[in-house]
Design a protein around this motif. Structure first.
Motif, PDB file in Angstrom:
ATOM      1  N   VAL A  47       0.822  -1.207   0.000  1.00 51.46           N
ATOM      2  CA  VAL A  47       0.000   0.000   0.000  1.00 51.46           C
ATOM      3  C   VAL A  47       0.855   1.255   0.000  1.00 51.46           C
ATOM      4  CG1 VAL A  47      -1.738   1.278   1.318  1.00 51.46           C
ATOM      5  CG2 VAL A  47      -1.894  -1.215   1.137  1.00 51.46           C
ATOM      6  N   SER A  48       1.955   1.230   0.705  1.00 54.49           N
ATOM      7  CA  SER A  48       2.813   2.406   0.805  1.00 54.49           C
ATOM      8  C   SER A  48       4.263   1.957   0.690  1.00 54.49           C
ATOM      9  CB  SER A  48       2.581   3.089   2.157  1.00 54.49           C
ATOM     10  OG  SER A  48       3.373   4.219   2.285  1.00 54.49           O
ATOM     11  N   GLY A  49       5.028   2.691  -0.106  1.00 50.53           N
ATOM     12  CA  GLY A  49       6.447   2.374  -0.244  1.00 50.53           C
ATOM     13  C   GLY A  49       6.785   1.492  -1.429  1.00 50.53           C
ATOM     14  N   PHE A  50       5.810   1.238  -2.311  1.00 52.99           N
ATOM     15  CA  PHE A  50       6.064   0.379  -3.465  1.00 52.99           C
ATOM     16  C   PHE A  50       7.062   1.034  -4.421  1.00 52.99           C
ATOM     17  CE2 PHE A  50       5.042  -0.739  -7.901  1.00 52.99           C
ATOM     18  CZ  PHE A  50       5.356  -2.091  -7.860  1.00 52.99           C
ATOM     19  N   VAL A  51       8.012   0.231  -4.906  1.00 49.11           N
ATOM     20  CA  VAL A  51       8.949   0.647  -5.937  1.00 49.11           C
ATOM     21  C   VAL A  51       8.871  -0.393  -7.042  1.00 49.11           C
ATOM     22  CG1 VAL A  51      11.365   1.152  -6.499  1.00 49.11           C
ATOM     23  CG2 VAL A  51      10.485   1.712  -4.227  1.00 49.11           C
ATOM     24  N   TRP A  52       8.544   0.022  -8.251  1.00 50.10           N
ATOM     25  CA  TRP A  52       8.419  -0.953  -9.344  1.00 50.10           C
ATOM     26  C   TRP A  52       9.786  -1.508  -9.719  1.00 50.10           C
ATOM     27  CZ3 TRP A  52       8.988  -0.540 -14.952  1.00 50.10           C
ATOM     28  CH2 TRP A  52       9.648   0.601 -15.376  1.00 50.10           C
ATOM     29  N   ALA A  53       9.782  -2.618 -10.426  1.00 49.30           N
ATOM     30  CA  ALA A  53      10.991  -3.405 -10.672  1.00 49.30           C
ATOM     31  C   ALA A  53      12.150  -2.616 -11.270  1.00 49.30           C
ATOM     32  CB  ALA A  53      10.660  -4.592 -11.565  1.00 49.30           C
ATOM     33  N   LEU A  54      11.862  -1.638 -12.101  1.00 50.56           N
ATOM     34  CA  LEU A  54      12.931  -0.851 -12.724  1.00 50.56           C
ATOM     35  C   LEU A  54      13.031   0.544 -12.118  1.00 50.56           C
ATOM     36  CD1 LEU A  54      12.336  -1.868 -16.452  1.00 50.56           C
ATOM     37  CD2 LEU A  54      13.956  -2.848 -14.818  1.00 50.56           C
ATOM     38  N   GLY A  55      12.418   0.713 -10.946  1.00 50.19           N
ATOM     39  CA  GLY A  55      12.367   2.021 -10.307  1.00 50.19           C
ATOM     40  C   GLY A  55      13.562   2.323  -9.427  1.00 50.19           C
ATOM     41  N   GLU A  56      13.476   3.456  -8.773  1.00 46.14           N
ATOM     42  CA  GLU A  56      14.527   3.928  -7.866  1.00 46.14           C
ATOM     43  C   GLU A  56      13.951   4.111  -6.469  1.00 46.14           C
ATOM     44  OE1 GLU A  56      17.736   4.312  -8.465  1.00 46.14           O
ATOM     45  OE2 GLU A  56      17.546   3.766 -10.569  1.00 46.14           O
ATOM     46  N   PRO A  57      14.726   3.844  -5.468  1.00 47.84           N
ATOM     47  CA  PRO A  57      16.115   3.382  -5.513  1.00 47.84           C
ATOM     48  C   PRO A  57      16.205   1.920  -5.974  1.00 47.84           C
ATOM     49  CG  PRO A  57      15.390   3.549  -3.227  1.00 47.84           C
ATOM     50  CD  PRO A  57      14.264   4.065  -4.084  1.00 47.84           C
ATOM     51  N   ALA A  58      17.214   1.630  -6.760  1.00 53.42           N
ATOM     52  CA  ALA A  58      17.368   0.318  -7.383  1.00 53.42           C
ATOM     53  C   ALA A  58      17.486  -0.808  -6.359  1.00 53.42           C
ATOM     54  CB  ALA A  58      18.574   0.314  -8.320  1.00 53.42           C
ATOM     55  N   ASP A  59      18.161  -0.560  -5.245  1.00 53.70           N
ATOM     56  CA  ASP A  59      18.306  -1.622  -4.243  1.00 53.70           C
ATOM     57  C   ASP A  59      16.957  -1.972  -3.626  1.00 53.70           C
ATOM     58  OD1 ASP A  59      18.297   0.879  -2.916  1.00 53.70           O
ATOM     59  OD2 ASP A  59      19.468   0.094  -1.243  1.00 53.70           O
TER      60      ASP A  59
END
Length: 183
Positions: A47-59
């Protein structure tokens, strides 16, 4: 898609627009006991804090992809242990990711189907999706080359460019147990 009463896990991958979500749903509907596990749907649980697979930050993106894959495999194992054939819809870009899935799905037999209609078909299919489901991606050539180089000898690379989703699902139900076994 069972062997001696042991349900298979069917891992379906391919580039954005290849038809993974549509085809896994259609295959699941054709089986007597099945569960469809979609990577996109599972990702929406964050719900919060999602980063898609090619997003940033990369780690953080890499950490969330690994979490997604572990969760998909845990659910698949739970369903398979309960007698369901599992259809996993996930992006598998490398041999290392494929091996990760295989290690987590053991001891269940795994069928790998790589939907491979070609880059132009994938691009086109992606453009005609609902805008909310579109995957903005410009790395088709590199991804296609990487996947073929890394695990082009594994599973069933299925050219679906001239098939409808229903025809594709029918062929998978009919032929995957012979053509797609990787473990």
């Amino acid at each position: 898609m069972t062997t001696a009463d042991v349900p298979h896990c069917l891992l379906v991958t391919g580039m954005p627009g290849a038809g993974k979500s549509t085809v896994t749903r259609l295959v699941a509907e054709r089986l007597p006991r099945s569960a469809r596990l979609g990577g996109d749907e599972l990702n929406k649980m964050i719900v919060s804090g999602f980063v898609w697979a090619l997003g940033e930050p990369a780690d953080e993106a890499a950490r969330q992809v690994a979490l997604l894959h572990r969760n998909l495999c845990s659910l698949a194992n739970n369903f398979a242990d309960a007698g369901f054939t599992c259809l996993i819809d996930a992006m598998v870009p490398s041999r290392a990711k494929l091996d990760f899935f295989l290690s987590l799905l053991t001891p269940h037999p795994v069928l790998l189907v790589v939907l491979s209609p070609g880059i132009e078909v994938c691009r086109y299919r992606n453009t005609i999706r609902d805008p909310r489901d579109r995957f903005d991606f410009d790395g088709y050539e590199a991804l296609d080359n990487d996947m073929k180089r890394e695990f082009g000898d594994a599973g069933w690379w299925f050219d679906t460019s001239t098939l409808t989703p229903d025809q594709t699902a029918d062929r998978i139900v009919r032929d995957a147990h012979r053509r797609a076994l990787v473990y």
